[in-house]
Write an enzyme that holds these catalytic residues in place. Structure first.
Site, PDB file in Angstrom:
ATOM      1  N   TYR A  87      -5.123-114.472  56.491  1.00 56.02           N
ATOM      2  CA  TYR A  87      -5.009-113.372  55.523  1.00 56.02           C
ATOM      3  C   TYR A  87      -5.137-112.019  56.217  1.00 56.02           C
ATOM      4  O   TYR A  87      -4.267-111.156  56.095  1.00 56.02           O
ATOM      5  CB  TYR A  87      -6.087-113.510  54.431  1.00 56.02           C
ATOM      6  CG  TYR A  87      -6.330-112.226  53.658  1.00 56.02           C
ATOM      7  CD1 TYR A  87      -5.347-111.694  52.824  1.00 56.02           C
ATOM      8  CD2 TYR A  87      -7.542-111.531  53.764  1.00 56.02           C
ATOM      9  CE1 TYR A  87      -5.555-110.497  52.125  1.00 56.02           C
ATOM     10  CE2 TYR A  87      -7.763-110.347  53.069  1.00 56.02           C
ATOM     11  CZ  TYR A  87      -6.767-109.833  52.254  1.00 56.02           C
ATOM     12  OH  TYR A  87      -6.971-108.664  51.571  1.00 56.02           O
ATOM     13  N   PRO A 128     -20.575-123.360  44.883  1.00 56.28           N
ATOM     14  CA  PRO A 128     -20.635-123.694  46.311  1.00 56.28           C
ATOM     15  C   PRO A 128     -20.975-122.488  47.180  1.00 56.28           C
ATOM     16  O   PRO A 128     -20.260-121.485  47.154  1.00 56.28           O
ATOM     17  CB  PRO A 128     -19.204-124.168  46.604  1.00 56.28           C
ATOM     18  CG  PRO A 128     -18.354-123.386  45.638  1.00 56.28           C
ATOM     19  CD  PRO A 128     -19.200-123.028  44.450  1.00 56.28           C
ATOM     20  N   THR A 158      -7.251-103.623  53.807  1.00 55.81           N
ATOM     21  CA  THR A 158      -8.595-104.185  53.661  1.00 55.81           C
ATOM     22  C   THR A 158      -9.424-103.942  54.919  1.00 55.81           C
ATOM     23  O   THR A 158      -8.867-103.849  56.023  1.00 55.81           O
ATOM     24  CB  THR A 158      -8.491-105.713  53.420  1.00 55.81           C
ATOM     25  OG1 THR A 158      -9.771-106.316  53.635  1.00 55.81           O
ATOM     26  CG2 THR A 158      -7.512-106.386  54.369  1.00 55.81           C
ATOM     27  N   ASP A 159     -10.745-103.895  54.760  1.00 55.35           N
ATOM     28  CA  ASP A 159     -11.618-103.755  55.934  1.00 55.35           C
ATOM     29  C   ASP A 159     -11.586-105.011  56.812  1.00 55.35           C
ATOM     30  O   ASP A 159     -12.009-104.984  57.965  1.00 55.35           O
ATOM     31  CB  ASP A 159     -13.057-103.425  55.520  1.00 55.35           C
ATOM     32  CG  ASP A 159     -13.726-104.494  54.656  1.00 55.35           C
ATOM     33  OD1 ASP A 159     -13.069-105.515  54.323  1.00 55.35           O
ATOM     34  OD2 ASP A 159     -14.913-104.318  54.306  1.00 55.35           O
ATOM     35  N   GLU A 160     -11.040-106.114  56.265  1.00 54.91           N
ATOM     36  CA  GLU A 160     -11.040-107.360  57.034  1.00 54.91           C
ATOM     37  C   GLU A 160     -10.134-107.283  58.263  1.00 54.91           C
ATOM     38  O   GLU A 160     -10.238-108.112  59.167  1.00 54.91           O
ATOM     39  CB  GLU A 160     -10.651-108.541  56.138  1.00 54.91           C
ATOM     40  CG  GLU A 160     -11.634-108.720  54.998  1.00 54.91           C
ATOM     41  CD  GLU A 160     -11.435-110.007  54.198  1.00 54.91           C
ATOM     42  OE1 GLU A 160     -10.986-111.005  54.774  1.00 54.91           O
ATOM     43  OE2 GLU A 160     -11.746-109.993  52.996  1.00 54.91           O
ATOM     44  N   LYS A 208      -2.429-108.985  56.882  1.00 51.67           N
ATOM     45  CA  LYS A 208      -2.660-107.609  56.421  1.00 51.67           C
ATOM     46  C   LYS A 208      -2.598-106.649  57.616  1.00 51.67           C
ATOM     47  O   LYS A 208      -2.058-105.551  57.507  1.00 51.67           O
ATOM     48  CB  LYS A 208      -4.025-107.481  55.711  1.00 51.67           C
ATOM     49  CG  LYS A 208      -4.133-108.175  54.373  1.00 51.67           C
ATOM     50  CD  LYS A 208      -3.199-107.626  53.301  1.00 51.67           C
ATOM     51  CE  LYS A 208      -3.594-106.260  52.782  1.00 51.67           C
ATOM     52  NZ  LYS A 208      -2.790-105.890  51.581  1.00 51.67           N
TER      53      LYS A 208
HETATM   54  P1  NAD Z   1      -4.714-110.254  43.456  1.00 53.29           P
HETATM   55  O1  NAD Z   1      -4.513-111.535  44.195  1.00 53.29           O
HETATM   56  O2  NAD Z   1      -5.594-110.204  42.263  1.00 53.29           O
HETATM   57  O3  NAD Z   1      -3.294-109.674  42.993  1.00 53.29           O
HETATM   58  C1  NAD Z   1      -2.160-109.711  43.797  1.00 53.29           C
HETATM   59  C2  NAD Z   1      -0.970-109.414  42.909  1.00 53.29           C
HETATM   60  O4  NAD Z   1       0.214-109.406  43.726  1.00 53.29           O
HETATM   61  C3  NAD Z   1      -0.744-110.466  41.810  1.00 53.29           C
HETATM   62  O5  NAD Z   1      -0.485-109.825  40.585  1.00 53.29           O
HETATM   63  C4  NAD Z   1       0.481-111.220  42.295  1.00 53.29           C
HETATM   64  O6  NAD Z   1       1.262-111.763  41.226  1.00 53.29           O
HETATM   65  C5  NAD Z   1       1.221-110.156  43.064  1.00 53.29           C
HETATM   66  N1  NAD Z   1       2.118-110.698  44.095  1.00 53.29           N
HETATM   67  C6  NAD Z   1       1.818-111.639  45.017  1.00 53.29           C
HETATM   68  N2  NAD Z   1       2.902-111.897  45.766  1.00 53.29           N
HETATM   69  C7  NAD Z   1       3.891-111.084  45.312  1.00 53.29           C
HETATM   70  C8  NAD Z   1       5.239-110.880  45.696  1.00 53.29           C
HETATM   71  N3  NAD Z   1       5.796-111.565  46.710  1.00 53.29           N
HETATM   72  N4  NAD Z   1       5.978-109.966  45.022  1.00 53.29           N
HETATM   73  C9  NAD Z   1       5.437-109.269  43.983  1.00 53.29           C
HETATM   74  N5  NAD Z   1       4.169-109.430  43.578  1.00 53.29           N
HETATM   75  C10 NAD Z   1       3.400-110.327  44.235  1.00 53.29           C
HETATM   76  O7  NAD Z   1      -5.187-109.225  44.569  1.00 53.29           O
HETATM   77  P2  NAD Z   1      -6.231-108.028  44.462  1.00 53.29           P
HETATM   78  O8  NAD Z   1      -7.579-108.552  44.695  1.00 53.29           O
HETATM   79  O9  NAD Z   1      -5.935-107.233  43.258  1.00 53.29           O
HETATM   80  O10 NAD Z   1      -5.815-107.196  45.765  1.00 53.29           O
HETATM   81  C11 NAD Z   1      -4.795-106.198  45.697  1.00 53.29           C
HETATM   82  C12 NAD Z   1      -4.620-105.617  47.091  1.00 53.29           C
HETATM   83  O11 NAD Z   1      -5.839-105.073  47.554  1.00 53.29           O
HETATM   84  C13 NAD Z   1      -4.166-106.648  48.134  1.00 53.29           C
HETATM   85  O12 NAD Z   1      -3.206-106.051  48.954  1.00 53.29           O
HETATM   86  C14 NAD Z   1      -5.430-106.952  48.908  1.00 53.29           C
HETATM   87  O13 NAD Z   1      -5.138-107.283  50.246  1.00 53.29           O
HETATM   88  C15 NAD Z   1      -6.164-105.626  48.818  1.00 53.29           C
HETATM   89  N6  NAD Z   1      -7.634-105.730  48.888  1.00 53.29           N
HETATM   90  C16 NAD Z   1      -8.322-106.496  47.989  1.00 53.29           C
HETATM   91  C17 NAD Z   1      -9.717-106.556  48.068  1.00 53.29           C
HETATM   92  C18 NAD Z   1     -10.540-107.351  47.078  1.00 53.29           C
HETATM   93  O14 NAD Z   1     -11.767-107.390  47.210  1.00 53.29           O
HETATM   94  N7  NAD Z   1      -9.950-107.981  46.076  1.00 53.29           N
HETATM   95  C19 NAD Z   1     -10.404-105.857  49.054  1.00 53.29           C
HETATM   96  C20 NAD Z   1      -9.649-105.096  49.960  1.00 53.29           C
HETATM   97  C21 NAD Z   1      -8.270-105.027  49.855  1.00 53.29           C
END
Ligand code: NAD
Length: 319
Positions: free
Chosen positions: A147, A202, A123-125, A151
């Site tokens: 978080y 919110p 992530t960019d964070e 990451k």
């Molecule tokens: P999400 O929370 O919707 O999905 C996460 C998934 O991981 C879920 O299906 C969950 O059941 C599974 N999971 C969690 N812990 C687990 C474990 N211990 N073992 C197996 N599975 C597990 O997340 P998302 O928004 O789809 O994000 C996916 C990835 O992309 C993440 O790594 C996140 O850091 C990254 N990301 C997300 C965003 C965003 O805007 N949503 C932006 C940048 C990066």
């Protein structure tokens, strides 16, 4: 290619799986997902009958199971994570274990089984917060939330496994995603579902925080480009090109849902709230030809329409 997708029942992971399976040249896709509150098998319903898809309910912390699966695949796209900043502020424990230790378990198995390619979705964070300009990939990491710190730890582990063991690791760092099938806790799906339900939403602090928005389909296309053409040991930023303050975003969501500012409650700002994220995605553009295709206005309207038409999906997810 036989691809193992961790977190494939989550928001981005399930889009990625559907996108892989829409390609007739895809040989096999296995989803490894623990089905936490954010994982939802219904996200994979559109491809459930595809014989190339296998679903395994399991934890990325389970080293034995991970190694067994890894041995049967050519590549891993690693999305499994605890992903919501607010939850990491309430309790960072699962963030440290899943995001850091879970990633290390996967990397270790990748080395031991001689895996081909490991795409680590970050992530960019991890870069922190930036007042002006945009981060390139060589910006030092300076995360602010539990978080993003977890990451960052996973990114550093991934790079270390590349440098130490020669593992073909490719890291992506993308901006905020939006689109269908996103669990209603992050700002866009939370606000849409609340507004459609007649509830108030919110808004943190003065709503001045700036985020860059990326449609999940564009993100998944970028992930495929990195998987198929990226270089080992490289980091690729992925951006959407639409920067908005949370207040501007709220205005658009109110419009799209036919509501006004009476539906907004101003709440105390999130602790340690990053003021602005902005990635420079020149590298993935120049090397792999990536650019976002969905315009934000069209993508947001389509997303609101999807939540309107799929009330049963999000009501069940919140149960
Ligand atoms: P999400 O929370 O919707 O999905 C996460 C998934 O991981 C879920 O299906 C969950 O059941 C599974 N999971 C969690 N812990 C687990 C474990 N211990 N073992 C197996 N599975 C597990 O997340 P998302 O928004 O789809 O994000 C996916 C990835 O992309 C993440 O790594 C996140 O850091 C990254 N990301 C997300 C965003 C965003 O805007 N949503 C932006 C940048 C990066």
């Amino acid at each position: 290619m036989r691809t193992l997708v961790t977190g494939g029942a989550g928001f981005i992971g399930s889009h990625f799986v559907r996108s892989l399976l829409s390609d007739p040249t895809t040989e096999a896709v296995t989803v490894l997902d623990a089905l936490t509150y954010a994982g939802n098998p219904a996200n994979l319903a559109p491809v459930a009958d595809d014989s190339r898809l296998r679903f395994v309910r399991g934890d990325i912390l389970d080293a034995e199971r991970v190694a067994g699966l890894m041995a049967e695949h050519d590549a891993v796209v690693h999305l499994a994570a605890e992903s919501h900043v607010d939850r990491s502020i309430a309790d960072g424990g699962d963030f440290a274990s899943t995001n850091m230790l879970g990633t290390q378990v996967l990397l270790e198995a990748a080395v031991r089984t001689g895996l081909g390619t490991f795409v680590h979705v970050s992530t960019d964070e991890v870069y922190g917060s930036i007042a002006v300009g945009s981060w390139t990939e060589d910006q030092p990491l300076a995360p602010n939330s539990p978080y993003s710190a977890a990451k960052s730890g996973s990114d550093l582990l991934a790079l270390a496994y590349h440098r130490t063991h020669g593992l073909d690791v490719r890291i992506t760092r993308c901006s905020n995603n939006y689109g269908p099938y996103q669990y209603p806790e992050k700002i866009i799906p939370l606000f849409i579902t609340s507004l459609l339900d007649g509830r108030r939403v919110p808004l943190y602090g003065d709503g001045g925080q700036v985020r860059d928005w990326l449609h999940v389909e564009d993100h998944c296309r970028a992930l495929r480009l990195v998987l198929e053409g990226g270089r080992p040991g490289e980091v690729y930023n992925i951006g959407g090109g639409t920067e908005l303050t949370n207040k501007q975003l709220t205005e658009r969501l109110l419009d799209a849902c036919g509501r006004d500012w009476d539906s907004v409650v101003h709440v105390e700002d999130r602790k340690g709230h990053d003021a602005r994220y902005s990635v420079d995605w020149t590298k993935i553009h120049d090397e792999l030809g990536y650019e976002p295709r969905r315009s934000f206005d069209e993508g947001l309207a389509a997303t609101v329409a999807w939540y309107r038409e799929n009330t049963a999906w999000w009501k069940a997810a919140l149960d």
